[in-house]
Write a protein that holds these residues in place. Structure first.
Motif, PDB file in Angstrom:
ATOM      1  N   PHE A   1       0.823  -1.203   0.000  1.00  0.00           N
ATOM      2  CA  PHE A   1       0.000   0.000   0.000  1.00  0.00           C
ATOM      3  C   PHE A   1       0.862   1.259   0.000  1.00  0.00           C
ATOM      4  O   PHE A   1       0.637   2.190   0.778  1.00  0.00           O
ATOM      5  CB  PHE A   1      -0.935  -0.010   1.217  1.00  0.00           C
ATOM      6  N   LYS A   2       1.844   1.289  -0.861  1.00  0.00           N
ATOM      7  CA  LYS A   2       2.786   2.417  -0.903  1.00  0.00           C
ATOM      8  C   LYS A   2       2.092   3.753  -1.177  1.00  0.00           C
ATOM      9  O   LYS A   2       2.443   4.774  -0.584  1.00  0.00           O
ATOM     10  CB  LYS A   2       3.877   2.153  -1.933  1.00  0.00           C
ATOM     11  N   SER A   3       1.119   3.770  -2.048  1.00  0.00           N
ATOM     12  CA  SER A   3       0.413   5.026  -2.360  1.00  0.00           C
ATOM     13  C   SER A   3      -0.369   5.523  -1.152  1.00  0.00           C
ATOM     14  O   SER A   3      -0.378   6.724  -0.859  1.00  0.00           O
ATOM     15  CB  SER A   3      -0.527   4.834  -3.545  1.00  0.00           C
ATOM     16  N   SER A   4      -1.015   4.627  -0.446  1.00  0.00           N
ATOM     17  CA  SER A   4      -1.768   5.023   0.746  1.00  0.00           C
ATOM     18  C   SER A   4      -0.855   5.630   1.801  1.00  0.00           C
ATOM     19  O   SER A   4      -1.199   6.637   2.430  1.00  0.00           O
ATOM     20  CB  SER A   4      -2.493   3.816   1.353  1.00  0.00           C
ATOM     21  N   ILE A   5       0.292   5.032   1.992  1.00  0.00           N
ATOM     22  CA  ILE A   5       1.259   5.554   2.964  1.00  0.00           C
ATOM     23  C   ILE A   5       1.726   6.937   2.531  1.00  0.00           C
ATOM     24  O   ILE A   5       1.783   7.873   3.333  1.00  0.00           O
ATOM     25  CB  ILE A   5       2.461   4.588   3.113  1.00  0.00           C
ATOM     26  N   ASP A   6       2.038   7.104   1.259  1.00  0.00           N
ATOM     27  CA  ASP A   6       2.517   8.391   0.745  1.00  0.00           C
ATOM     28  C   ASP A   6       1.455   9.478   0.901  1.00  0.00           C
ATOM     29  O   ASP A   6       1.747  10.573   1.383  1.00  0.00           O
ATOM     30  CB  ASP A   6       2.927   8.242  -0.719  1.00  0.00           C
ATOM     31  N   VAL A   7       0.246   9.182   0.512  1.00  0.00           N
ATOM     32  CA  VAL A   7      -0.833  10.166   0.616  1.00  0.00           C
ATOM     33  C   VAL A   7      -1.059  10.545   2.076  1.00  0.00           C
ATOM     34  O   VAL A   7      -1.213  11.722   2.411  1.00  0.00           O
ATOM     35  CB  VAL A   7      -2.130   9.632  -0.031  1.00  0.00           C
ATOM     36  N   SER A   8      -1.047   9.579   2.959  1.00  0.00           N
ATOM     37  CA  SER A   8      -1.279   9.844   4.377  1.00  0.00           C
ATOM     38  C   SER A   8      -0.214  10.783   4.951  1.00  0.00           C
ATOM     39  O   SER A   8      -0.523  11.678   5.736  1.00  0.00           O
ATOM     40  CB  SER A   8      -1.283   8.519   5.151  1.00  0.00           C
ATOM     41  N   LYS A   9       1.024  10.601   4.550  1.00  0.00           N
ATOM     42  CA  LYS A   9       2.136  11.420   5.071  1.00  0.00           C
ATOM     43  C   LYS A   9       2.153  12.836   4.509  1.00  0.00           C
ATOM     44  O   LYS A   9       2.804  13.708   5.067  1.00  0.00           O
ATOM     45  CB  LYS A   9       3.469  10.749   4.753  1.00  0.00           C
ATOM     46  N   HIS A  10       1.466  13.076   3.406  1.00  0.00           N
ATOM     47  CA  HIS A  10       1.515  14.377   2.745  1.00  0.00           C
ATOM     48  C   HIS A  10       0.188  15.137   2.764  1.00  0.00           C
ATOM     49  O   HIS A  10       0.087  16.197   2.155  1.00  0.00           O
ATOM     50  CB  HIS A  10       1.955  14.199   1.282  1.00  0.00           C
ATOM     51  N   SER A  11      -0.807  14.614   3.449  1.00  0.00           N
ATOM     52  CA  SER A  11      -2.134  15.215   3.345  1.00  0.00           C
ATOM     53  C   SER A  11      -2.660  15.685   4.689  1.00  0.00           C
ATOM     54  O   SER A  11      -2.285  15.183   5.739  1.00  0.00           O
ATOM     55  CB  SER A  11      -3.109  14.201   2.753  1.00  0.00           C
ATOM     56  N   LEU A  12      -3.540  16.665   4.598  1.00  0.00           N
ATOM     57  CA  LEU A  12      -4.269  17.116   5.772  1.00  0.00           C
ATOM     58  C   LEU A  12      -5.629  17.624   5.353  1.00  0.00           C
ATOM     59  O   LEU A  12      -5.882  17.851   4.177  1.00  0.00           O
ATOM     60  CB  LEU A  12      -3.493  18.175   6.560  1.00  0.00           C
ATOM     61  N   TRP A  13      -6.506  17.744   6.335  1.00  0.00           N
ATOM     62  CA  TRP A  13      -7.820  18.305   6.091  1.00  0.00           C
ATOM     63  C   TRP A  13      -7.800  19.754   6.531  1.00  0.00           C
ATOM     64  O   TRP A  13      -7.423  20.076   7.653  1.00  0.00           O
ATOM     65  CB  TRP A  13      -8.908  17.556   6.864  1.00  0.00           C
ATOM     66  N   LEU A  14      -8.196  20.613   5.641  1.00  0.00           N
ATOM     67  CA  LEU A  14      -8.279  22.032   5.953  1.00  0.00           C
ATOM     68  C   LEU A  14      -9.558  22.289   6.746  1.00  0.00           C
ATOM     69  O   LEU A  14     -10.471  21.469   6.733  1.00  0.00           O
ATOM     70  CB  LEU A  14      -8.294  22.849   4.660  1.00  0.00           C
TER      71      LEU A  14
END
Length: 81
Positions: free
Chosen positions: A45-58
């Motif tokens: 799940f490399k994409s899920s890990i990457d998205v999680s580390k770079h995302s936030l909810w405004l």
């Protein structure tokens, strides 16, 4: 209603910057495969890990005014400069 933001670099710094200005944002949840009872290897799940580390909810709410949205956008612009 959530407003997702993918931050190429400095997600944690942006998070702290917005919090210091009382703009209530949240870091993304951990990917589902990292939680019980769904535990699976991160390698799958490399994409899920990457998205999680770079995302936030405004900050988002049905009660946000246009001025609130402009203020948060201004904070993000200040941080990016």
């Amino acid at each position: 209603q959530w407003v997702d933001a993918f931050v190429l670099s400095g997600r944690d710094e942006l998070y702290e910057y917005l919090k210091s200005r009382n703009a209530d944002c949240r870091k993304f949840w951990f990917p589902l495969h990292t939680q019980r009872p769904y535990l699976l290897d991160d390698e799958d799940f490399k994409s899920s890990i990457d998205v999680s580390k770079h995302s936030l909810w405004l900050p988002s709410s049905l009660n946000l005014s246009e001025e609130d949205v402009r203020q948060v956008a201004g904070f993000i612009n200040e941080w990016a400069m």
